[in-house]
Write a protein that holds these residues in place. Structure first.
Motif, PDB file in Angstrom:
ATOM      1  N   GLY A 171       2.351   8.600   6.581  1.00  0.00           N
ATOM      2  CA  GLY A 171       1.560   7.712   7.414  1.00  0.00           C
ATOM      3  C   GLY A 171       0.960   6.572   6.607  1.00  0.00           C
ATOM      4  O   GLY A 171       0.915   5.421   7.069  1.00  0.00           O
ATOM      5  N   ALA A 172       0.497   6.888   5.386  1.00  0.00           N
ATOM      6  CA  ALA A 172      -0.060   5.843   4.528  1.00  0.00           C
ATOM      7  C   ALA A 172       1.006   4.825   4.151  1.00  0.00           C
ATOM      8  O   ALA A 172       0.720   3.617   4.035  1.00  0.00           O
ATOM      9  CB  ALA A 172      -0.668   6.475   3.278  1.00  0.00           C
ATOM     10  N   ILE A 173       2.243   5.276   3.971  1.00  0.00           N
ATOM     11  CA  ILE A 173       3.332   4.355   3.631  1.00  0.00           C
ATOM     12  C   ILE A 173       3.646   3.451   4.816  1.00  0.00           C
ATOM     13  O   ILE A 173       3.936   2.257   4.651  1.00  0.00           O
ATOM     14  CB  ILE A 173       4.572   5.139   3.176  1.00  0.00           C
ATOM     15  N   TYR A 174       3.584   3.996   6.034  1.00  0.00           N
ATOM     16  CA  TYR A 174       3.772   3.148   7.220  1.00  0.00           C
ATOM     17  C   TYR A 174       2.679   2.094   7.315  1.00  0.00           C
ATOM     18  O   TYR A 174       2.930   0.942   7.705  1.00  0.00           O
ATOM     19  CB  TYR A 174       3.788   4.001   8.483  1.00  0.00           C
ATOM     20  N   VAL A 175       1.449   2.462   6.967  1.00  0.00           N
ATOM     21  CA  VAL A 175       0.350   1.488   6.961  1.00  0.00           C
ATOM     22  C   VAL A 175       0.641   0.383   5.948  1.00  0.00           C
ATOM     23  O   VAL A 175       0.393  -0.807   6.208  1.00  0.00           O
ATOM     24  CB  VAL A 175      -0.992   2.182   6.657  1.00  0.00           C
ATOM     25  N   LEU A 176       1.175   0.771   4.789  1.00  0.00           N
ATOM     26  CA  LEU A 176       1.536  -0.217   3.776  1.00  0.00           C
ATOM     27  C   LEU A 176       2.609  -1.166   4.303  1.00  0.00           C
ATOM     28  O   LEU A 176       2.521  -2.391   4.098  1.00  0.00           O
ATOM     29  CB  LEU A 176       2.034   0.493   2.515  1.00  0.00           C
ATOM     30  N   SER A 177       3.610  -0.630   4.993  1.00  0.00           N
ATOM     31  CA  SER A 177       4.655  -1.475   5.568  1.00  0.00           C
ATOM     32  C   SER A 177       4.053  -2.472   6.562  1.00  0.00           C
ATOM     33  O   SER A 177       4.404  -3.658   6.569  1.00  0.00           O
ATOM     34  CB  SER A 177       5.714  -0.612   6.269  1.00  0.00           C
ATOM     35  N   PHE A 178       3.147  -1.980   7.410  1.00  0.00           N
ATOM     36  CA  PHE A 178       2.506  -2.870   8.381  1.00  0.00           C
ATOM     37  C   PHE A 178       1.744  -3.985   7.669  1.00  0.00           C
ATOM     38  O   PHE A 178       1.804  -5.155   8.068  1.00  0.00           O
ATOM     39  CB  PHE A 178       1.555  -2.071   9.276  1.00  0.00           C
TER      40      PHE A 178
END
Length: 334
Positions: A171-178
């Protein structure tokens, strides 16, 4: 290469890393779902959950492609990480297979929103420089393959270390992508060329979803000539990264305990195997990529198919080589 295109490629890597990581974590999670209070998961269920992801991506990609053209690629590419974030957070806290099925659809929607908008953005950003476009698209493919591959490799050690808490890391990696897409990329607007102005195309963004264009593409004989081979090759890759992994890590059902490749391997050991395979795969890309000048593309595809048949035969032999000795097992593994 300009800053925004570089940011798009960086976001592609992190996004596809999340895709590979989720895929690996989910297989390991489904294998141990009863330990978390969930039901026993069959191979058929794993197949259906996997298919749900790709069905959503296939069905939603044309829609998000249209929305990307209509409202701007920069806006739509931000939707993908948000879908992915909701999916992995839900996966981390539920054991109900129906809800897990919905998370697979959300993950597929994340890919459907991201890939067409990213490719559209690259096409628009490099419209005046064909050499830059070639480099950007090549790096997009590299970021995609590298991200998915490293995500799958990382899934094993992460799951062995923290179990389904790995979904929270994802989930943190998805936040980084966003964050990369939101603040690292600027919106681009297409300026009509003189040829488009002469044709009256003052606004090249479509006002409606033109299904006739898709019918025209799908009716092309060239598409149908290549499609069976392309689908089959991707099916093989898909089976190795999902169903085969599930068989490697699960406890063998009664009657299959003599099969060498169904002995409940740990997720970390599977990741080590994927790491070796990834190195060989990368070497193969470099080798065959330099053979296009001397060999026809169909010849290279045929060599790949024949090689795959030999590989499957060796895997079958290795799986049933319990009494054949270590030397033969190593030869089949090689």
């Amino acid at each position: 290469m300009n800053r925004s295109v570089s940011a798009v490629l960086a976001g592609t890597f992190t996004l596809r890393f999340s895709t590979g990581l989720t895929g690996g974590l989910l297989v390991y999670y489904l294998n141990r779902l009863p330990e978390f209070g969930g039901p026993h998961v069959s191979s058929t269920t794993v197949g259906l959950l996997t298919a749900g992801y790709y069905l959503a991506e296939l069905a939603l990609s044309p829609i998000f492609g249209y929305l990307s053209d209509r409202f701007g690629a920069h806006r739509i590419m931000q939707v993908g990480p948000m879908f992915g974030l909701v999916a992995v957070l839900a996966t981390a806290y539920v054991v109900d297979l129906r809800i897990l099925g919905v998370t697979r659809l959300l993950e597929g929607g994340a890919a459907a929103a991201s890939i067409p908008s990213i490719l559209g953005y690259i096409a628009l950003a490099t419209s005046g420089d064909q050499s830059l476009r070639g480099r950007a698209v090549a790096r997009f493919e590299g970021a995609t393959l590298l991200g998915i591959g490293l995500g799958i490799v990382a899934a094993g050690p992460i799951f062995d270390a923290i179990g389904r808490g790995g979904f929270l890391i994802n989930g943190a990696i998805y936040v980084l992508s966003f964050a990369v897409y939101r603040w690292g990329v600027v919106e681009l607007h297409h300026e009509a060329t003189p040829e488009e102005l002469a044709a009256g195309a003052h606004n090249v963004r479509p006002n409606r979803l033109d299904l006739a264009r898709y019918r025209g593409i799908l009716s092309s004989p060239r598409v149908w000539l290549l499609a069976p081979t392309w689908i089959a090759l991707n099916a093989v890759l898909g089976s190795w990264t999902t169903q085969s992994v599930f068989q490697l890590v699960r406890e063998p059902p009664p009657g299959f305990s003599n099969q060498l490749l169904m002995q409940g391997f740990s997720p970390t050991s599977v990741s080590l195997g994927f790491g070796v395979a990834g190195l060989i795969f990368t070497a193969g890309l470099l080798y065959w990529g330099s053979r296009f000048r001397r060999l026809r593309r169909t010849t290279i595809i045929a060599i790949g198919v024949i090689g795959a048949l030999f590989m499957l035969a060796a895997a079958f032999g290795l799986n049933h080589s319990e009494e054949l000795g270590l030397a033969i097992q190593l030869a089949l593994g090689a």
